[in-house]
Design a protein around this motif. Sequence first.
Motif, short mmCIF file in Angstrom:
data_model
loop_
_atom_site.label_atom_id
_atom_site.label_comp_id
_atom_site.label_asym_id
_atom_site.label_seq_id
_atom_site.Cartn_x
_atom_site.Cartn_y
_atom_site.Cartn_z
N ARG A 1 5.00 12.71 -0.99
CA ARG A 1 4.32 11.53 -1.53
C ARG A 1 4.83 10.30 -0.79
NH1 ARG A 1 6.64 9.88 -7.58
NH2 ARG A 1 8.72 9.19 -6.94
N VAL A 2 4.03 9.25 -0.84
CA VAL A 2 4.38 7.98 -0.19
C VAL A 2 4.20 6.86 -1.20
CG1 VAL A 2 3.77 6.32 1.61
CG2 VAL A 2 3.74 8.77 2.12
N ILE A 3 5.22 6.01 -1.31
CA ILE A 3 5.16 4.86 -2.20
C ILE A 3 5.01 3.60 -1.34
CG2 ILE A 3 6.36 3.52 -3.97
CD1 ILE A 3 7.85 6.04 -4.73
N VAL A 4 3.98 2.82 -1.64
CA VAL A 4 3.72 1.57 -0.91
C VAL A 4 4.01 0.39 -1.83
CG1 VAL A 4 1.98 0.18 0.29
CG2 VAL A 4 1.91 2.68 0.46
N THR A 5 4.82 -0.54 -1.37
CA THR A 5 5.08 -1.77 -2.13
C THR A 5 4.65 -2.97 -1.29
OG1 THR A 5 7.36 -1.86 -1.31
CG2 THR A 5 6.98 -0.78 -3.44
N LYS A 6 4.05 -3.94 -1.96
CA LYS A 6 3.58 -5.15 -1.28
C LYS A 6 3.93 -6.36 -2.14
CE LYS A 6 -0.63 -3.65 -1.39
NZ LYS A 6 -2.10 -3.56 -1.22
N SER A 7 4.31 -7.45 -1.49
CA SER A 7 4.65 -8.66 -2.23
C SER A 7 4.59 -9.87 -1.32
CB SER A 7 6.05 -8.54 -2.85
OG SER A 7 7.04 -8.42 -1.83
N TRP A 8 4.64 -11.05 -1.96
CA TRP A 8 4.71 -12.32 -1.25
C TRP A 8 6.03 -13.01 -1.61
CZ3 TRP A 8 0.84 -13.76 2.13
CH2 TRP A 8 -0.37 -13.07 2.02
N THR B 1 -3.28 6.88 -9.98
CA THR B 1 -3.71 5.61 -10.54
C THR B 1 -2.96 5.25 -11.83
OG1 THR B 1 -5.55 6.72 -11.65
CG2 THR B 1 -5.99 5.74 -9.49
N SER B 2 -2.43 6.25 -12.52
CA SER B 2 -1.69 5.98 -13.75
C SER B 2 -0.38 5.25 -13.47
CB SER B 2 -1.42 7.27 -14.51
OG SER B 2 -0.52 8.11 -13.79
N ALA B 3 0.11 5.34 -12.24
CA ALA B 3 1.37 4.71 -11.87
C ALA B 3 1.15 3.40 -11.11
CB ALA B 3 2.20 5.65 -11.01
N ARG B 4 -0.08 2.98 -10.96
CA ARG B 4 -0.40 1.80 -10.15
C ARG B 4 0.03 0.51 -10.85
NH1 ARG B 4 -6.58 0.95 -9.31
NH2 ARG B 4 -6.36 2.88 -8.06
N SER C 1 1.77 1.22 -5.19
CA SER C 1 0.85 2.35 -5.32
C SER C 1 1.58 3.61 -4.85
CB SER C 1 -0.44 2.14 -4.52
OG SER C 1 -0.15 1.99 -3.13
N ILE C 2 1.27 4.74 -5.49
CA ILE C 2 1.91 6.02 -5.16
C ILE C 2 0.83 7.01 -4.74
CG2 ILE C 2 3.36 7.90 -6.00
CD1 ILE C 2 4.57 6.01 -8.02
N TRP C 3 1.04 7.62 -3.58
CA TRP C 3 0.05 8.52 -2.99
C TRP C 3 0.65 9.90 -2.77
CZ3 TRP C 3 -4.84 6.52 -2.02
CH2 TRP C 3 -4.94 5.12 -2.13
N TYR C 4 -0.09 10.93 -3.18
CA TYR C 4 0.35 12.32 -3.02
C TYR C 4 -0.55 13.03 -2.01
CZ TYR C 4 3.21 11.69 -7.21
OH TYR C 4 4.14 11.25 -8.11
N LEU C 5 0.08 13.86 -1.19
CA LEU C 5 -0.67 14.70 -0.26
C LEU C 5 -1.10 15.96 -0.98
CD1 LEU C 5 -1.61 15.08 2.71
CD2 LEU C 5 0.54 16.33 3.10
N ASN C 6 -2.38 16.26 -0.91
CA ASN C 6 -2.91 17.45 -1.58
C ASN C 6 -2.56 18.70 -0.80
OD1 ASN C 6 -4.17 16.26 -3.86
ND2 ASN C 6 -5.81 15.53 -2.55
N GLY C 7 -1.59 19.43 -1.29
CA GLY C 7 -1.14 20.64 -0.62
C GLY C 7 0.16 20.41 0.12
N VAL D 1 -1.07 15.81 -9.86
CA VAL D 1 -1.04 14.94 -8.67
C VAL D 1 -1.32 15.66 -7.36
CG1 VAL D 1 0.55 13.30 -9.74
CG2 VAL D 1 1.48 15.25 -8.48
N ILE D 2 -1.19 16.97 -7.35
CA ILE D 2 -1.43 17.72 -6.12
C ILE D 2 -2.45 18.81 -6.40
CG2 ILE D 2 -0.38 19.17 -4.35
CD1 ILE D 2 2.26 17.76 -4.88
N THR D 3 -3.56 18.77 -5.67
CA THR D 3 -4.67 19.70 -5.92
C THR D 3 -4.37 21.11 -5.48
OG1 THR D 3 -6.26 17.88 -5.69
CG2 THR D 3 -7.11 20.12 -5.54
#
Length: 251
Positions: free
Chosen positions: A114-121, A153-156, A161-167, A244-246
């Motif tokens: 999984r990859v966690i992306v954080t963004k801010s100003w 999306t439940s963790a957004r 944002s948190i992204w999971y690779l399917n498989g 989270v993973i198909t």
Amino acid sequence: MKKKKNRFPKKTALLLGAAALLLLGSTVGSTRAALTYYSENYVAGVEMSSIGITLLENDKTVGARNYDKNGEWMVTGGELLGELLKDGELLVPGKHYDEQLEVRNSGNIDSYVRVIVTKSWTDKEGNEVPVTTLDPKLIDLHVLENNGWTEDTSARTAERSIWYLNGALKAGESVDFADYLSIDPAIRDMMTESVEERGAVKTYTYTYDYDGYSFRVGISAEAVQTHNAADAVKSAWGVDISDVITNVSGN
């Protein structure tokens, strides 16, 4: 006779200046990949020297954590967005800048990723700017959803944002995560107007809300072994793997 307001030319001139300020007044933040390599509760039966993960930006390693045969972690890190602009180039809102991010399984066993992306100003003093002042959504890191990535999306949140690779990502293989970064052109319309009157003449001044602010992007690539995957993912990430993973394998 009163001077007729002529907003468009003034706004255009200020807009060009503000684009330069966004660049010159900015420091592009980065994070080393904070890599969750396995669940402490499920180490048994896993060859520790064979697990690892690497984050690449435009084919260059910017973060890696690999467990070597001597029982020590080999960690490397670099700066994200360090080559986003060429020498002398000004940041232009709305323009797509190449930001090829790739996750590689640098170990010898298959892993879920999984990859966690954080963004801010941040303001001129380096303090984080509240979302109500300037929305992190204006910073667009384009994730390749069609390449097997699904957001939880439940963790957004506004900043994360948190992204999971399917498989599972097979040992030695890589997968592209993102391909460009841009700043929403809507930022150019965020301004405060002030009026100064001197006799019959009115002078309009526009101050851009993001003047002198900096934007920051952080990437955290994480991996969990496929061995006893359901329990390992639950322990390491606190989620059910089926949510989270198909494509689940290797249990």
